[in-house]
Design a protein around this motif. Structure first.
Motif, mmCIF file in Angstrom:
data_model
loop_
_atom_site.group_PDB
_atom_site.id
_atom_site.type_symbol
_atom_site.label_atom_id
_atom_site.label_comp_id
_atom_site.label_asym_id
_atom_site.label_seq_id
_atom_site.Cartn_x
_atom_site.Cartn_y
_atom_site.Cartn_z
ATOM 1 N N GLY A 2 0.829 -1.206 0.000
ATOM 2 C CA GLY A 2 0.000 0.000 0.000
ATOM 3 C C GLY A 2 0.862 1.253 0.000
ATOM 4 N N ASP A 3 0.433 2.276 -0.730
ATOM 5 C CA ASP A 3 1.170 3.537 -0.792
ATOM 6 C C ASP A 3 0.743 4.415 0.379
ATOM 7 N N ALA A 4 1.507 4.347 1.464
ATOM 8 C CA ALA A 4 1.193 5.133 2.663
ATOM 9 C C ALA A 4 2.013 6.416 2.722
ATOM 10 N N SER A 5 2.232 7.012 1.559
ATOM 11 C CA SER A 5 3.083 8.209 1.503
ATOM 12 C C SER A 5 2.464 9.404 2.216
ATOM 13 N N GLY A 6 1.161 9.332 2.494
ATOM 14 C CA GLY A 6 0.509 10.446 3.191
ATOM 15 C C GLY A 6 0.553 10.325 4.700
ATOM 16 N N ALA A 7 1.102 9.217 5.209
ATOM 17 C CA ALA A 7 1.058 8.965 6.654
ATOM 18 C C ALA A 7 1.823 10.014 7.461
ATOM 19 N N ALA A 8 2.995 10.418 6.971
ATOM 20 C CA ALA A 8 3.802 11.396 7.707
ATOM 21 C C ALA A 8 3.084 12.740 7.791
ATOM 22 N N ALA A 9 2.478 13.162 6.682
ATOM 23 C CA ALA A 9 1.745 14.438 6.679
ATOM 24 C C ALA A 9 0.505 14.342 7.565
ATOM 25 N N TRP A 10 -0.144 13.168 7.567
ATOM 26 C CA TRP A 10 -1.307 12.945 8.428
ATOM 27 C C TRP A 10 -0.902 13.062 9.897
ATOM 28 N N SER A 11 0.205 12.433 10.242
ATOM 29 C CA SER A 11 0.731 12.506 11.607
ATOM 30 C C SER A 11 1.014 13.947 12.013
ATOM 31 N N GLU A 12 1.633 14.694 11.126
ATOM 32 C CA GLU A 12 1.976 16.088 11.413
ATOM 33 C C GLU A 12 0.724 16.939 11.598
ATOM 34 N N ALA A 13 -0.272 16.727 10.749
ATOM 35 C CA ALA A 13 -1.506 17.518 10.824
ATOM 36 C C ALA A 13 -2.232 17.274 12.142
ATOM 37 N N ILE A 14 -2.302 16.019 12.565
ATOM 38 C CA ILE A 14 -3.019 15.679 13.794
ATOM 39 C C ILE A 14 -2.228 16.111 15.022
ATOM 40 N N ALA A 15 -0.912 15.940 14.986
ATOM 41 C CA ALA A 15 -0.070 16.333 16.123
ATOM 42 C C ALA A 15 -0.175 17.829 16.410
ATOM 43 N N ALA A 16 -0.437 18.635 15.383
ATOM 44 C CA ALA A 16 -0.497 20.087 15.548
ATOM 45 C C ALA A 16 -1.783 20.566 16.205
ATOM 46 N N GLN A 17 -2.753 19.665 16.392
ATOM 47 C CA GLN A 17 -4.052 20.063 16.942
ATOM 48 C C GLN A 17 -4.107 19.851 18.457
ATOM 49 N N ASP A 18 -4.904 20.701 19.104
ATOM 50 C CA ASP A 18 -5.165 20.555 20.546
ATOM 51 C C ASP A 18 -6.501 19.869 20.804
ATOM 52 N N GLY A 19 -7.327 19.815 19.792
ATOM 53 C CA GLY A 19 -8.633 19.190 19.917
ATOM 54 C C GLY A 19 -9.242 19.008 18.548
ATOM 55 N N PHE A 20 -10.404 18.378 18.510
ATOM 56 C CA PHE A 20 -11.002 18.010 17.229
ATOM 57 C C PHE A 20 -12.523 18.145 17.253
ATOM 58 N N VAL A 21 -13.075 18.309 16.062
ATOM 59 C CA VAL A 21 -14.500 18.093 15.826
ATOM 60 C C VAL A 21 -14.567 17.057 14.716
ATOM 61 N N PHE A 22 -15.105 15.896 15.022
ATOM 62 C CA PHE A 22 -15.228 14.834 14.029
ATOM 63 C C PHE A 22 -16.572 14.949 13.322
ATOM 64 N N ILE A 23 -16.517 15.047 11.994
ATOM 65 C CA ILE A 23 -17.723 15.040 11.173
ATOM 66 C C ILE A 23 -17.899 13.602 10.703
#
Length: 201
Positions: free
Chosen positions: A77-98
């Protein structure tokens, strides 16, 4: 804007505004569907419009579809987006899940995206906005169990949008005014919880 500025009408400089934004909490609005014809972008944009009027946090839409996240552990599987996903989530203090309801639960894409990370989720707060034939209530309850395992503290208030009464022809979001009130009540809980949990990370 500072209290002094509010009282005396003076405007903050661009540098002061930037410093104010840097001290605000970061809340990610996560779009939980990737399928063609999805409604989550409409719901996410609606939530962001309401949230931005509050000026109490930096609200950002995070679309799972923007990241290459094949099934976790999938061979070749091409998981090339995993690092960017990790960075995006790590930068948040909280979430709203839709989240929408698929067969009484959340989408496979949202579950997969949650499973990709661990510590990036830990000790943060979240609200849930769901939609479906019964407001997505069953998906939201499933999601709460997953969030608990990831050490995400989900708040009680839960805007639940009905495909029959909050969407025109089941396709165009026309949320009742009471739903906007519910979003604000949810954020009234998410923000202080996110701030409190930030102190232990």
């Amino acid at each position: 804007m500072s209290l002094f500025s509010k009282l005396f009408g003076s405007k903050e400089t661009p540098q002061q505004e930037e410093e104010t934004n840097m001290t605000k909490l970061n809340i990610g609005i996560i779009l939980g569907s990737t399928r063609e014809g999805r409604l989550s972008p409409q719901v996410g944009n609606w939530v962001k419009e309401i949230a931005d009027k509050r000026v109490d946090a930096n609200y950002t839409i995070i679309d799972i579809a923007d990241y290459k996240l094949p099934l976790l552990g999938e061979k070749d599987g091409d998981a090339s987006g995993a690092a960017a996903w990790s960075e995006a989530i790590a930068a948040q203090d909280g979430f709203v899940f839709i989240t929408q309801e698929y067969n009484h639960s959340i989408s496979a894409s949202l579950k997969n995206a949650l499973d990709y990370l661990r510590v990036e989720w830990n000790n943060k707060a979240a609200g849930i906005v769901s939609y479906g034939s019964v407001g997505g209530a069953r998906a939201a309850e499933h999601l709460r169990g997953i969030l608990g395992e990831l050490l995400i503290a989900d708040v009680r208030v839960h805007p639940a949008l009905s495909l029959f009464t909050d969407f025109e022809n089941g396709a165009v979001l026309k949320a009742a005014p009471v739903q906007a009130d519910s979003v604000n009540q949810m954020l009234d809980q998410v923000i202080p919880w996110a701030g409190a949990l930030k102190t232990i990370r």
